[in-house]
Design a protein around this motif. Structure first.
Motif, PDB file in Angstrom:
ATOM      1  N   TYR A 267      18.482  -7.345-102.419  1.00 39.79           N
ATOM      2  CA  TYR A 267      19.525  -6.433-102.909  1.00 39.79           C
ATOM      3  C   TYR A 267      19.547  -5.120-102.145  1.00 39.79           C
ATOM      4  O   TYR A 267      20.488  -4.339-102.259  1.00 39.79           O
ATOM      5  CB  TYR A 267      19.327  -6.154-104.409  1.00 39.79           C
TER       6      TYR A 267
ATOM      7  N   SER B 158      25.457  -5.659 -97.689  1.00 34.32           N
ATOM      8  CA  SER B 158      26.027  -7.009 -97.632  1.00 34.32           C
ATOM      9  C   SER B 158      26.384  -7.413 -96.205  1.00 34.32           C
ATOM     10  O   SER B 158      26.385  -8.606 -95.877  1.00 34.32           O
ATOM     11  CB  SER B 158      27.255  -7.092 -98.534  1.00 34.32           C
TER      12      SER B 158
ATOM     13  N   PHE C 132      23.758  -9.729 -93.920  1.00 35.96           N
ATOM     14  CA  PHE C 132      23.612 -11.179 -94.020  1.00 35.96           C
ATOM     15  C   PHE C 132      24.657 -11.872 -93.135  1.00 35.96           C
ATOM     16  O   PHE C 132      25.852 -11.621 -93.246  1.00 35.96           O
ATOM     17  CB  PHE C 132      23.739 -11.619 -95.475  1.00 35.96           C
TER      18      PHE C 132
ATOM     19  N   LEU D 211      21.669 -12.669 -99.954  1.00 33.84           N
ATOM     20  CA  LEU D 211      22.283 -11.581-100.716  1.00 33.84           C
ATOM     21  C   LEU D 211      22.088 -11.784-102.211  1.00 33.84           C
ATOM     22  O   LEU D 211      22.329 -12.862-102.746  1.00 33.84           O
ATOM     23  CB  LEU D 211      23.779 -11.506-100.396  1.00 33.84           C
TER      24      LEU D 211
ATOM     25  N   THR E 239      25.619 -14.681-107.068  1.00 31.09           N
ATOM     26  CA  THR E 239      25.165 -14.318-105.730  1.00 31.09           C
ATOM     27  C   THR E 239      24.652 -15.551-104.982  1.00 31.09           C
ATOM     28  O   THR E 239      24.223 -16.539-105.599  1.00 31.09           O
ATOM     29  CB  THR E 239      24.043 -13.273-105.800  1.00 31.09           C
TER      30      THR E 239
END
Length: 392
Positions: free
Chosen positions: A316, A320, A323, A336, A346
């Protein structure tokens, strides 16, 4: 009464007396009762009432002047001891006996005339002062992925691996050749040449009770373990493309962007098996040689791939955008995730919920070496011929 009639009656009486005393046939011929004892002599070793008997090599039943026809040996729980008669005159058990156990022996032999001789004896095996046990995986009754080996870790180093290995059997239904391999002197793994077929039922028989694994140290386990292989799931992590392809029963079901090890801390290549699942765990760099670099108390959806600390887990704290575009971890494979792991939407949550212990994660195109076969449950990285080659 005239003299002739008296002579006839006397002759008839004499005939009746002869018939009544002789039984119709001479003694020892067909139809007669033979009261001679059997010439066969049965000998049981150890002798009746013996105590502190060793568990290997002490038990034997023999017959002299005859042939053994039956030998039954049972422990105090009614379990029969397998064995065989050799040459008609010697019976020995097929394996070792258990320790701290009372046994009964009933043996029968026949001589050349078919007359039986029987012997009965009881004895008790010794109580060992030092023992060892094997910690096995997977657990009894579990359902696992196709990559799960049978792995046994002994709490004492084994110096007689052949004796220990003879006391362990792994079988599968449907049947498939299964071979063992020792890692050091305290770990023994079993696997087939290729991954298990889905639906396979595997049985582990531990018959270690009474086995001398090292001088003066004896096993104490007699246990049956069964597990079932579930659906096939093999996920391939391409470090170069930064993507993971999840394949189930031969079909691709999902492609997930990942972040793998940074250039300075690359991820191992090779086939790795999920050995543990943790909905939430702490990851402290100090425990794997990265002291002070990280200490994260709430790593969610974590699944272990190696003993040395390789996981595939939720992340976390990276943006984002990381990834699928940047390899930035200390060697783990990051997916993620949301902090706390509470969201089921997720990629990390999806993969965790659709994975089981024994699933395979293959890493390729990393700059690191291939993971060692004993670093986790990762014996698939050893060539089959080397795996099954004699070691002792």
């Amino acid at each position: 009464m005239n003299i002739r009639r008296i002579s006839v009656l006397l002759a008839a009486g004499a005939l009746l007396l002869t018939t009544g005393c002789g039984g119709g046939e001479a003694a020892g011929k067909p139809g007669s009762v033979d009261t001679q004892p059997s010439r066969a002599v049965v000998k049981i070793t150890p002798k009746d009432g013996s105590e502190d008997v060793v568990t290997n090599g002490a038990l034997k039943v023999t017959a002299e002047k005859g042939k053994l026809t039956s030998v039954v040996v049972e422990n105090n729980k009614g379990k029969k001891v397998p064995g065989k008669i050799t040459g008609g005159t010697v019976w020995k058990p097929a394996g070792h006996l258990g320790s701290s156990t009372k046994y009964t022996v009933d043996a029968v032999a026949e001589d050349a005339e078919g007359r039986e001789s029987a012997e009965h004896a009881t004895f008790t095996t010794f109580v060992p002062e030092s023992t060892f046990i094997g910690y096995f995986t997977p657990e009894d009754g579990s359902e696992v992925g196709v990559g799960m080996p049978v792995s046994i870790m002994f709490n004492r180093g084994i110096t007689d691996p052949a004796a220990v290995e003879r006391a362990i059997e792994v079988t599968a239904s449907p049947s498939v050749p299964i071979e063992s391999h020792w890692f050091g002197n305290d770990r023994l793994d079993f696997r087939p040449e290729k991954y298990w077929a889905k639906g396979t039922e595997v049985t582990l028989e531990l018959n270690l009770d009474g086995v001398e694994g090292r001088p003066g140290v004896y096993g104490e386990q007699a246990k049956e373990v069964k597990f079932t292989v579930g659906r096939s799931q093999v996920s391939v992590v391409d470090v170069k493309s930064k993507k993971m392809t999840v394949e189930r029963d031969g079909k691709v079901v999902k492609t997930i962007p990942i972040t793998a090890g940074a250039p300075s801390t690359p991820t191992y290549n090779g086939r790795m098996v999920i050995s543990e699942k943790h909905k939430m765990t702490r990851m402290d760099g100090a425990t794997v040689g990265f002291g002070g670099e990280y200490d994260i108390e709430d790593v969610s959806h974590a699944m272990r791939l190696s003993t040395s600390g390789t996981f595939i887990h939720g992340n976390y704290w990276a943006g984002s955008g990381t990834f699928g575009s940047v390899n930035a971890s200390h060697g783990c494979i990051g997916l993620l995730d949301a902090r706390g792991g509470g969201s089921s939407s997720t990629p990390a949550a999806w993969f965790y919920n659709h994975s089981m212990v024994g699933d395979v994660v293959v890493v390729k195109n990393s700059q690191d070496k291939t993971i060692q076969p004993d670093n986790g449950l990762n014996g698939w990285n050893m060539d089959w011929e080397k795996w099954k080659a004699p070691q002792h």
